[in-house]
Design a protein around this motif. Structure first.
Motif: not given
Length: 186
Positions: A21, A30, A94, A96, A99, A101-103, A117, A123
């Protein structure tokens, strides 16, 4: 951070399928160093992984890197497409810097897809060594975690199982509506 009940386990692709993503990351919070695309390239070369990626921007965007890596690439996928991609994937990559709370990881979790991650901060739903592998925003660290996920089926199965249990308890609309009700009724 409730996640729609449309996110649920489905049919996995045969073989190793890695979902990424945020392939094109121009936002300074990001994946500015393209860690996830670089790890995806490594997994494709070393393990023959099928790479599926999505982002808000096309691969022709000026910041797009590693344009030839994805086997499939989606620009601004619909919620229904994201569900299907999560259901198909072995795990999600993923990366970044930050974040809240990243979807993407929680949506993947509800679909039975654990996350690898790389993040500096955030997160909170991702609990390293319980429902994911989560480490610093660092290429070498993410490679190590991704290879652990690929090479250890028991680990992958445990994170999948724990993630589904966590999602059922902590990511459901009833859970969060009750939490909101407690706040509002004070």
């Amino acid at each position: 951070n409730g996640v729609s009940d449309n996110f649920k386990p489905g049919v996995k692709d045969e073989g190793l399928t890695v979902l990424v993503e945020g392939w094109v990351g121009y936002n300074p919070a990001k994946d500015t160093e393209a860690i996830a695309p670089r790890v995806a390239l490594h997994l494709k070369q070393k393990y023959g992984a099928r790479i599926i990626a999505y982002s808000q921007f096309p691969l022709s965007h000026k910041d797009a890197k590693f344009k030839d890596v994805p086997d499939e690439y989606y620009v601004q996928p619909t919620a229904q497409q994201i569900v299907l991609l999560n259901q198909r994937a072995t795990f999600l990559l993923k990366a970044s810097h930050y974040d809240a709370r990243s979807c993407a990881p929680v949506e993947a979790m509800k679909c039975g897809t654990p996350t690898v991650r790389a993040i500096d901060l955030g997160d909170d739903d991702l609990l390293c060594e319980y429902n994911c592998l989560k480490g610093a925003y660092d290429y070498d660290n993410m490679i190590c975690d991704a290879e652990r996920m690929v090479e250890n089926q028991m680990l992958l199965n445990r994170y999948t199982k724990n993630g589904l249990e966590y999602a059922k308890t902590n990511l459901s609309w009833p859970h969060w509506s009750n939490e909101l009700y407690k706040i509002i009724s004070q």
